[in-house]
Design an enzyme around this catalytic site. Structure first.
Site, mmCIF file in Angstrom:
data_model
loop_
_atom_site.group_PDB
_atom_site.id
_atom_site.type_symbol
_atom_site.label_atom_id
_atom_site.label_comp_id
_atom_site.label_asym_id
_atom_site.label_seq_id
_atom_site.Cartn_x
_atom_site.Cartn_y
_atom_site.Cartn_z
ATOM 1 N N LYS A 149 37.362 48.384 30.455
ATOM 2 C CA LYS A 149 37.310 47.228 29.295
ATOM 3 C C LYS A 149 36.169 46.291 29.475
ATOM 4 C CE LYS A 149 41.823 46.802 29.897
ATOM 5 N NZ LYS A 149 42.118 47.999 30.508
ATOM 6 N N ILE A 150 36.283 45.928 30.843
ATOM 7 C CA ILE A 150 35.164 44.690 31.064
ATOM 8 C C ILE A 150 33.973 45.205 31.087
ATOM 9 C CG2 ILE A 150 34.543 42.881 32.914
ATOM 10 C CD1 ILE A 150 37.572 42.763 33.491
ATOM 11 N N ASP A 169 31.274 56.155 36.492
ATOM 12 C CA ASP A 169 32.691 56.020 36.306
ATOM 13 C C ASP A 169 33.044 57.468 36.189
ATOM 14 O OD1 ASP A 169 35.169 55.873 35.378
ATOM 15 O OD2 ASP A 169 35.004 53.804 34.386
ATOM 16 N N CYS A 228 32.525 40.747 39.788
ATOM 17 C CA CYS A 228 33.728 39.898 39.336
ATOM 18 C C CYS A 228 34.940 40.464 39.093
ATOM 19 C CB CYS A 228 33.036 39.244 37.772
ATOM 20 S SG CYS A 228 31.966 38.118 37.881
ATOM 21 N N ARG A 230 36.908 42.865 42.183
ATOM 22 C CA ARG A 230 37.964 42.246 43.343
ATOM 23 C C ARG A 230 37.190 42.377 44.668
ATOM 24 N NH1 ARG A 230 40.544 40.421 40.460
ATOM 25 N NH2 ARG A 230 43.004 40.820 40.200
ATOM 26 N N ASP A 254 32.502 36.523 42.473
ATOM 27 C CA ASP A 254 33.773 35.606 42.070
ATOM 28 C C ASP A 254 34.909 35.859 43.058
ATOM 29 O OD1 ASP A 254 34.925 33.681 40.156
ATOM 30 O OD2 ASP A 254 35.581 35.664 39.441
ATOM 31 N N GLU A 259 40.807 35.165 49.844
ATOM 32 C CA GLU A 259 40.868 34.215 48.933
ATOM 33 C C GLU A 259 41.864 33.168 49.235
ATOM 34 O OE1 GLU A 259 40.661 35.345 44.921
ATOM 35 O OE2 GLU A 259 39.132 36.816 45.306
ATOM 36 N N HIS A 277 36.961 32.716 41.799
ATOM 37 C CA HIS A 277 37.499 33.599 41.136
ATOM 38 C C HIS A 277 38.022 32.934 39.735
ATOM 39 C CE1 HIS A 277 40.653 36.922 41.545
ATOM 40 N NE2 HIS A 277 40.461 36.797 40.172
ATOM 41 N N LEU A 278 36.947 32.717 39.015
ATOM 42 C CA LEU A 278 36.965 32.054 37.699
ATOM 43 C C LEU A 278 36.704 32.920 36.687
ATOM 44 C CD1 LEU A 278 34.595 28.998 38.220
ATOM 45 C CD2 LEU A 278 37.186 28.861 38.235
ATOM 46 N N GLY A 279 36.757 34.241 36.844
ATOM 47 C CA GLY A 279 36.512 35.364 35.756
ATOM 48 C C GLY A 279 37.394 35.070 34.594
ATOM 49 N N ALA A 280 38.612 34.746 34.822
ATOM 50 C CA ALA A 280 39.635 34.873 33.823
ATOM 51 C C ALA A 280 39.837 33.386 33.062
ATOM 52 C CB ALA A 280 40.825 35.410 34.426
HETATM 53 N N1 LIG Z 1 37.487 37.943 38.216
HETATM 54 C C1 LIG Z 1 38.508 37.928 37.567
HETATM 55 O O1 LIG Z 1 38.954 36.887 37.376
HETATM 56 C C2 LIG Z 1 38.950 39.212 36.877
HETATM 57 C C3 LIG Z 1 38.939 40.292 37.485
HETATM 58 N N2 LIG Z 1 39.271 41.459 36.744
HETATM 59 C C4 LIG Z 1 39.301 42.695 37.674
HETATM 60 O O2 LIG Z 1 38.050 43.435 36.780
HETATM 61 C C5 LIG Z 1 38.289 44.845 37.172
HETATM 62 C C6 LIG Z 1 38.268 45.737 35.943
HETATM 63 O O3 LIG Z 1 38.881 45.463 34.923
HETATM 64 P P1 LIG Z 1 39.144 46.133 33.503
HETATM 65 O O4 LIG Z 1 37.552 46.360 32.965
HETATM 66 O O5 LIG Z 1 40.033 45.302 32.872
HETATM 67 O O6 LIG Z 1 39.943 47.488 33.978
HETATM 68 P P2 LIG Z 1 39.819 48.965 33.293
HETATM 69 O O7 LIG Z 1 41.085 49.582 33.831
HETATM 70 O O8 LIG Z 1 39.799 48.723 31.842
HETATM 71 O O9 LIG Z 1 38.599 49.616 33.877
HETATM 72 C C7 LIG Z 1 38.306 49.911 35.385
HETATM 73 C C8 LIG Z 1 37.261 51.096 35.263
HETATM 74 O O10 LIG Z 1 37.161 51.470 36.597
HETATM 75 C C9 LIG Z 1 37.123 52.922 36.633
HETATM 76 N N3 LIG Z 1 37.275 53.338 38.128
HETATM 77 C C10 LIG Z 1 38.359 53.501 38.591
HETATM 78 N N4 LIG Z 1 38.188 53.989 39.945
HETATM 79 C C11 LIG Z 1 36.719 54.223 39.925
HETATM 80 C C12 LIG Z 1 35.797 54.600 40.912
HETATM 81 N N5 LIG Z 1 36.516 54.938 42.170
HETATM 82 N N6 LIG Z 1 34.541 54.678 40.604
HETATM 83 C C13 LIG Z 1 33.997 54.287 39.535
HETATM 84 N N7 LIG Z 1 34.854 53.875 38.602
HETATM 85 C C14 LIG Z 1 36.329 53.781 38.728
HETATM 86 C C15 LIG Z 1 38.091 53.358 35.655
HETATM 87 O O11 LIG Z 1 37.916 54.619 35.038
HETATM 88 C C16 LIG Z 1 38.180 52.405 34.648
HETATM 89 O O12 LIG Z 1 37.235 52.724 33.396
HETATM 90 C C17 LIG Z 1 39.762 44.950 37.999
HETATM 91 O O13 LIG Z 1 39.553 45.087 39.068
HETATM 92 C C18 LIG Z 1 40.301 43.686 37.375
HETATM 93 O O14 LIG Z 1 41.397 43.205 38.409
HETATM 94 C C19 LIG Z 1 39.956 41.431 35.501
HETATM 95 C C20 LIG Z 1 39.987 40.388 34.973
HETATM 96 C C21 LIG Z 1 39.399 39.003 35.704
HETATM 97 O O1 LIG Z 2 44.386 35.071 36.908
HETATM 98 C C1 LIG Z 2 43.303 34.733 37.241
HETATM 99 O O2 LIG Z 2 42.635 33.989 37.282
HETATM 100 C C2 LIG Z 2 42.840 35.997 37.910
HETATM 101 C C3 LIG Z 2 42.572 37.115 36.933
HETATM 102 C C4 LIG Z 2 42.152 38.490 37.462
HETATM 103 O O3 LIG Z 2 41.671 38.450 38.402
HETATM 104 C C5 LIG Z 2 42.920 39.638 36.783
HETATM 105 O O4 LIG Z 2 43.261 39.478 35.717
HETATM 106 O O5 LIG Z 2 42.719 40.651 37.650
#
Ligand SMILES: NC(=O)C1=CN([C@@H]2O[C@H](COP(=O)(O)OP(=O)(O)OC[C@H]3O[C@@H](n4cnc5c(N)ncnc54)[C@H](O)[C@@H]3O)[C@@H](O)[C@H]2O)C=CC1
Ligand SMILES: O=C(O)CCC(=O)C(=O)O
Length: 525
Positions: A149-150, A169, A228, A230, A254, A259, A277-280
């Protein structure tokens, strides 16, 4: 009234939703010991990334029904421990997608134009224009690791900025990548060709230290990395060394292995941008995730299904709505066959027949297991932990599907092999949603389940039914209905009796002594 603990800051809109059905206590920044002390009082826990929900906290949460993560990643929750304890874990898979993607894009542009360092310099009364010569992203190559998604939103925006896109991916189709204007490549090529690398994968054993010294050695001196996603996907020490030595041009992070970020060589590097960790952290995302997760907690507390449960695969509300009457059928049959088989069950075979013979009916298998274990575990077993509980008890579950079996529109056949033998049951739903047991141990019958039931296997001969009736009457047990099923005249037969009262102590052994009775089973549904 149910009680919900909110252990990280969430938007007020979420608190308002929860308050419709529960007493809500907001207590942020609690140390583990304090959380362990108070958690036994709560039915639900809602958090962001600040609270680490450990096995110890989960085990102390004896009343917990649901843990809600107001965000995507559930890696700060011991989901395995929650699953074992039958606690639903939900998240908000899309509420902060745009926020996280925009943060990654902001990081990319900030890195390219040295915005944080230039800002600091002006605020320190300097006017140093030479030091902050930047680079354009236009026509540069962006390597997106994780096109979910992201990653997809980042790719879309980057494409509009004129960037060339590579992506890695393994779970994304060529078509989807092409739709996003990305060329799917292997990691080595992505590392060696990209000017910018942005990470959008979860942290898993496969992605831990995906960017390590070896990977960094493959990159260009102009490469900049953005994380941004993990902490721990990058080896932070190796990254700091690669930037300090000029092996790559910079990084914007981020998220961190630990942390809040502790001692780190990254702090001293000018070409490194760090955010906490401000992504969200946008007003919009926080409203989205608070609503999404609070609604799910409210629904679960009201006995409704959650739409984004991470530990009940397949049981979404629309599936639940369609399968609801069949879930009850599967549970009843599981409960029945478990009691008929008695003793220790070694194998449960679930055959989904007719219209139910599709992958969408998988929750019926879980419901059958739940029913099977309900005598032993009572309310401790639910849709979350049924499969794990069966596995831990050494019960092998075999699922089969038979679309050709067309009695009624769909039927469920269960057979349980246990230490005391094998038994099977089949059941269907009538047009009005009533459950009918249509087969026991291969004998055709047609009885509704009832609270108290008696099943006998006997020789089909005159007088037997009368003798059982008299015995029950002698003990003042009233028969509500009775049915006999047989395959051949004067062969073996099954009798199913629905009783108004439970069988008194000792009566079952009296029944088994009646001439012609081979076996008798009492069942409570
Ligand atoms: N910094 C922040 O505040 C935030 C961080 N995140 C993190 O961002 C990351 C992505 O989130 P979304 O896009 O929502 O998740 P998502 O599940 O929509 O996308 C993750 C993608 O990674 C792929 N993937 C899984 N294992 C893989 C591998 N070994 N090699 C390559 N690709 C692989 C999957 O096929 C999927 O397309 C997550 O770790 C989430 O926790 C999400 C929101 C806020
Ligand atoms: O709650 C937050 O600010 C962190 C968000 C995040 O890392 C996630 O949704 O995976």
């Amino acid at each position: 009234m149910a009680k919900v603990l909110v252990s990280d800051t969430i938007d007020q809109v979420g608190i308002d939703i929860l308050s419709q059905v529960a007493q809500v206590d907001v207590k942020t920044g609690l140390p583990d010991e304090e959380l362990i002390k108070i958690i036994p009082d709560y039915d639900a826990l809602m958090l962001r990334s600040g609270t680490r929900v450990t096995q110890e906290i989960i085990e102390a949460g004896t009343q917990l029904k649901i843990i809600g993560r107001a965000g995507v990643g559930v890696d700060n929750i011991d989901v395995k421990a929650a699953t074992r304890q039958g606690i639903i874990v939900v998240n908000s898979p899309e509420g902060n997608t745009i926020a996280a993607a925009e943060h990654a894009l902001a990081m990319m542009l900030s890195l390219s134009r040295h915005i944080p360092a230039a800002n600091e310099s002006v605020k320190a009364n300097k006017w140093d224009r030479k030091r902050f010569m930047g680079a354009e992203v236009y026509k540069k190559t962006l390597g997106v690791v994780g096109l979910g998604k992201i990653g997809s939103h980042v790719a879309n925006v980057a494409k509009a900025m004129g960037m060339k896109l590579l992506a890695f991916d393994p779970f994304i189709s060529q078509d989807r990548a092409e739709q996003l204007g990305c060329t799917l490549v292997d990691l080595d090529l992505l590392f060696s060709e990209s000017d910018y690398i942005t990470l959008h994968v979860p942290k898993t054993p496969e992605t831990a230290h995906l960017i390590n010294a070896e990977a960094l050695a493959k990159m260009k001196p102009t490469t900049r990395i953005i994380n941004c996603a993990r902490g721990g996907i990058i080896d932070e020490n190796a990254l700091a060394d690669a930037i300090a030595s000029g092996q790559i041009a910079g990084a914007a992070l981020d998220v961190f292995e630990e942390e809040p970020l502790g001692e780190s060589k990254l702090r001293g590097l000018e070409n490194v941008i760090l955010t906490p960790h401000l992504g969200a952290s946008t007003a919009e995302a926080q409203v989205n995730v608070a609503i999404d997760v609070a609604e799910q907690i409210r629904d679960v507390l009201l006995g409704l299904p959650a739409r984004s449960a991470v530990n009940i695969p397949g049981l979404t509300p629309d599936v639940m709505e369609k399968l609801r009457p069949y879930l009850q059928l599967a549970e009843t049959l599981g409960n029945l066959v478990g009691q008929l088989a008695g003793g220790r069950i070694e194998r449960l075979t679930v055959r989904l027949q007719g219209e139910l013979a599709t992958n969408k009916s998988q929750p019926l298998v879980v419901a059958s297991i739940k029913g099977l274990l309900s005598q032993a575990l009572r309310e401790r077993v639910n849709y979350v932990n049924a499969a794990i509980e069966a596995q831990e008890r050494g019960i092998r579950v075999i699922e089969t599907r038979d679309a050709a079996q067309r009695d009624y529109s769909g039927s469920i056949h269960l057979s349980a092999q246990g230490s005391m033998g094998e038994h099977s049951v089949t059941g269907v739903l009538l047009g009005d949603g009533e459950i009918r047991i249509t087969d026991v141990d291969g004998f055709p019958i047609n009885v509704p389940p009832s609270n108290y039931m008696l099943f006998t296997v006997h020789r089909d001969m005159p007088g037997i039914i009368g003798k059982i009736g008299s015995l029950l009457g002698g003990f003042n047990v009233n028969i509500a209905s009775m049915q006999v099923g047989r395959k051949i005249v004067r062969g073996d037969a099954v009798m199913a009796l629905s009783l108004d009262d439970p069988l008194p102590e000792g009566l079952l052994s009296e029944i088994t002594k009646v001439a012609g009775i081979r076996d008798a089973y009492t069942v409570k549904l």
